[in-house]
Design a protein around this motif. Structure first.
Motif, PDB file in Angstrom:
ATOM      1  N   LEU A  11       0.842  -1.041  -0.556  1.00 17.70           N
ATOM      2  CA  LEU A  11      -0.248   0.027  -0.064  1.00 17.70           C
ATOM      3  C   LEU A  11       1.235   1.460   0.123  1.00 17.70           C
ATOM      4  O   LEU A  11       0.578   1.830  -0.555  1.00 17.70           O
ATOM      5  CB  LEU A  11      -0.801  -0.008   1.076  1.00 17.70           C
ATOM      6  CG  LEU A  11      -2.165  -1.285   1.439  1.00 17.70           C
ATOM      7  CD1 LEU A  11      -2.747  -1.212   2.500  1.00 17.70           C
ATOM      8  CD2 LEU A  11      -2.784  -0.998  -0.040  1.00 17.70           C
ATOM      9  N   ASN A  12       1.956   1.766   0.865  1.00 22.14           N
ATOM     10  CA  ASN A  12       3.212   2.377   0.593  1.00 22.14           C
ATOM     11  C   ASN A  12       3.072   2.995  -0.860  1.00 22.14           C
ATOM     12  O   ASN A  12       3.992   3.550  -0.857  1.00 22.14           O
ATOM     13  CB  ASN A  12       3.778   2.036   1.950  1.00 22.14           C
ATOM     14  CG  ASN A  12       3.272   3.049   3.019  1.00 22.14           C
ATOM     15  OD1 ASN A  12       3.320   3.528   3.173  1.00 22.14           O
ATOM     16  ND2 ASN A  12       3.849   2.626   4.195  1.00 22.14           N
ATOM     17  N   LYS A  13       4.068   1.734  -1.149  1.00 23.50           N
ATOM     18  CA  LYS A  13       4.371   1.616  -2.722  1.00 23.50           C
ATOM     19  C   LYS A  13       3.512   2.663  -3.152  1.00 23.50           C
ATOM     20  O   LYS A  13       3.285   3.342  -4.313  1.00 23.50           O
ATOM     21  CB  LYS A  13       5.162   0.459  -3.400  1.00 23.50           C
ATOM     22  CG  LYS A  13       6.062  -0.295  -3.371  1.00 23.50           C
ATOM     23  CD  LYS A  13       5.864  -1.194  -3.477  1.00 23.50           C
ATOM     24  CE  LYS A  13       6.954  -2.079  -2.767  1.00 23.50           C
ATOM     25  NZ  LYS A  13       7.701  -3.724  -3.558  1.00 23.50           N
ATOM     26  N   LYS A  14       2.373   1.614  -3.056  1.00 22.89           N
ATOM     27  CA  LYS A  14       0.954   3.288  -3.982  1.00 22.89           C
ATOM     28  C   LYS A  14       0.408   4.046  -3.867  1.00 22.89           C
ATOM     29  O   LYS A  14       0.680   5.362  -4.963  1.00 22.89           O
ATOM     30  CB  LYS A  14      -0.143   2.227  -4.168  1.00 22.89           C
ATOM     31  CG  LYS A  14      -0.594   0.967  -4.457  1.00 22.89           C
ATOM     32  CD  LYS A  14      -1.786   0.071  -4.883  1.00 22.89           C
ATOM     33  CE  LYS A  14      -1.286  -1.807  -5.281  1.00 22.89           C
ATOM     34  NZ  LYS A  14      -1.263  -1.114  -6.840  1.00 22.89           N
ATOM     35  N   VAL A  15       0.549   4.604  -2.664  1.00 28.40           N
ATOM     36  CA  VAL A  15       0.308   5.931  -2.144  1.00 28.40           C
ATOM     37  C   VAL A  15       1.668   6.174  -2.331  1.00 28.40           C
ATOM     38  O   VAL A  15       1.695   8.471  -2.581  1.00 28.40           O
ATOM     39  CB  VAL A  15       0.739   5.910  -0.461  1.00 28.40           C
ATOM     40  CG1 VAL A  15       0.951   7.114  -0.238  1.00 28.40           C
ATOM     41  CG2 VAL A  15      -0.881   5.410  -0.045  1.00 28.40           C
ATOM     42  N   VAL A  44      -1.193   8.231  -7.000  1.00 21.82           N
ATOM     43  CA  VAL A  44      -1.887   8.400  -7.487  1.00 21.82           C
ATOM     44  C   VAL A  44      -2.926   7.478  -7.177  1.00 21.82           C
ATOM     45  O   VAL A  44      -3.541   6.326  -6.322  1.00 21.82           O
ATOM     46  CB  VAL A  44      -1.635   6.913  -9.388  1.00 21.82           C
ATOM     47  CG1 VAL A  44      -2.701   6.807  -9.679  1.00 21.82           C
ATOM     48  CG2 VAL A  44      -0.437   7.573 -10.082  1.00 21.82           C
ATOM     49  N   LEU A  45      -3.998   8.008  -7.330  1.00 21.66           N
ATOM     50  CA  LEU A  45      -5.723   7.644  -6.899  1.00 21.66           C
ATOM     51  C   LEU A  45      -6.399   7.399  -7.646  1.00 21.66           C
ATOM     52  O   LEU A  45      -6.639   7.842  -8.902  1.00 21.66           O
ATOM     53  CB  LEU A  45      -6.316   9.342  -6.036  1.00 21.66           C
ATOM     54  CG  LEU A  45      -7.670   8.805  -5.175  1.00 21.66           C
ATOM     55  CD1 LEU A  45      -7.075   8.100  -4.163  1.00 21.66           C
ATOM     56  CD2 LEU A  45      -7.860  10.152  -5.082  1.00 21.66           C
ATOM     57  N   ASP A  51      -7.858   9.673 -16.857  1.00 18.78           N
ATOM     58  CA  ASP A  51      -6.595  10.206 -15.786  1.00 18.78           C
ATOM     59  C   ASP A  51      -6.898  11.682 -15.826  1.00 18.78           C
ATOM     60  O   ASP A  51      -7.060  12.297 -16.869  1.00 18.78           O
ATOM     61  CB  ASP A  51      -5.044   9.918 -17.415  1.00 18.78           C
ATOM     62  CG  ASP A  51      -4.123  10.680 -16.449  1.00 18.78           C
ATOM     63  OD1 ASP A  51      -3.498  10.887 -15.026  1.00 18.78           O
ATOM     64  OD2 ASP A  51      -2.937   9.512 -16.842  1.00 18.78           O
ATOM     65  N   TRP A  52      -6.753  12.031 -14.676  1.00 20.21           N
ATOM     66  CA  TRP A  52      -6.494  13.380 -14.399  1.00 20.21           C
ATOM     67  C   TRP A  52      -5.938  14.305 -14.712  1.00 20.21           C
ATOM     68  O   TRP A  52      -6.487  15.568 -14.861  1.00 20.21           O
ATOM     69  CB  TRP A  52      -6.406  13.345 -12.836  1.00 20.21           C
ATOM     70  CG  TRP A  52      -6.936  14.833 -12.126  1.00 20.21           C
ATOM     71  CD1 TRP A  52      -5.843  16.182 -12.058  1.00 20.21           C
ATOM     72  CD2 TRP A  52      -8.025  14.523 -11.016  1.00 20.21           C
ATOM     73  NE1 TRP A  52      -6.577  16.707 -11.224  1.00 20.21           N
ATOM     74  CE2 TRP A  52      -7.936  16.299 -10.346  1.00 20.21           C
ATOM     75  CE3 TRP A  52      -8.690  13.648 -10.495  1.00 20.21           C
ATOM     76  CZ2 TRP A  52      -8.484  16.510  -9.706  1.00 20.21           C
ATOM     77  CZ3 TRP A  52      -9.413  14.446  -9.692  1.00 20.21           C
ATOM     78  CH2 TRP A  52      -9.570  15.810  -8.837  1.00 20.21           C
ATOM     79  N   ASN A  53      -4.988  13.867 -15.199  1.00 17.69           N
ATOM     80  CA  ASN A  53      -3.724  14.998 -16.139  1.00 17.69           C
ATOM     81  C   ASN A  53      -3.551  15.041 -17.159  1.00 17.69           C
ATOM     82  O   ASN A  53      -2.494  15.669 -17.817  1.00 17.69           O
ATOM     83  CB  ASN A  53      -2.921  14.687 -14.775  1.00 17.69           C
ATOM     84  CG  ASN A  53      -2.818  15.598 -13.473  1.00 17.69           C
ATOM     85  OD1 ASN A  53      -3.017  16.602 -13.506  1.00 17.69           O
ATOM     86  ND2 ASN A  53      -2.003  14.217 -13.120  1.00 17.69           N
TER      87      ASN A  53
END
Length: 90
Positions: free
Chosen positions: A35-39, A43-44, A84-86
């Protein structure tokens, strides 16, 4: 503006201690690391699902700030779409 990922990382650390109490440290450490890697990627990802014409596309457009998801009076989306948000729609 405060970075929300800082709060998420703190919540993960707090949760890790609770998981250790019930599942042991090996599993807790493994879950915490993944989970830390994802955070850390900051990227949400969210998934929306629901009935036709429930406002899912309108919500996506409001989050992104521009109209990328098709909106209409008749159902316009019946597939999985990734935005994608951006960037432009994937």
């Amino acid at each position: 503006m405060r970075n929300p990922f800082i709060d998420i990382k703190q919540n993960l650390l707090d949760s890790k201690e609770r998981v250790i109490n019930y599942q042991g440290s090996d599993l807790a450490n493994q879950i915490h690391d993944e989970l830390n890697k994802k955070v850390d990627d900051q990227v949400l990802q969210i998934m929306l699902y629901g009935a036709y014409n429930a406002g899912k596309s309108t919500f996506v457009n409001a989050l992104i700030g521009e109209e990328r998801a098709n909106v209409g009076e008749i159902p316009t989306t019946d597939s999985v779409d990734i935005f994608d948000w951006n960037a432009t729609a994937c």
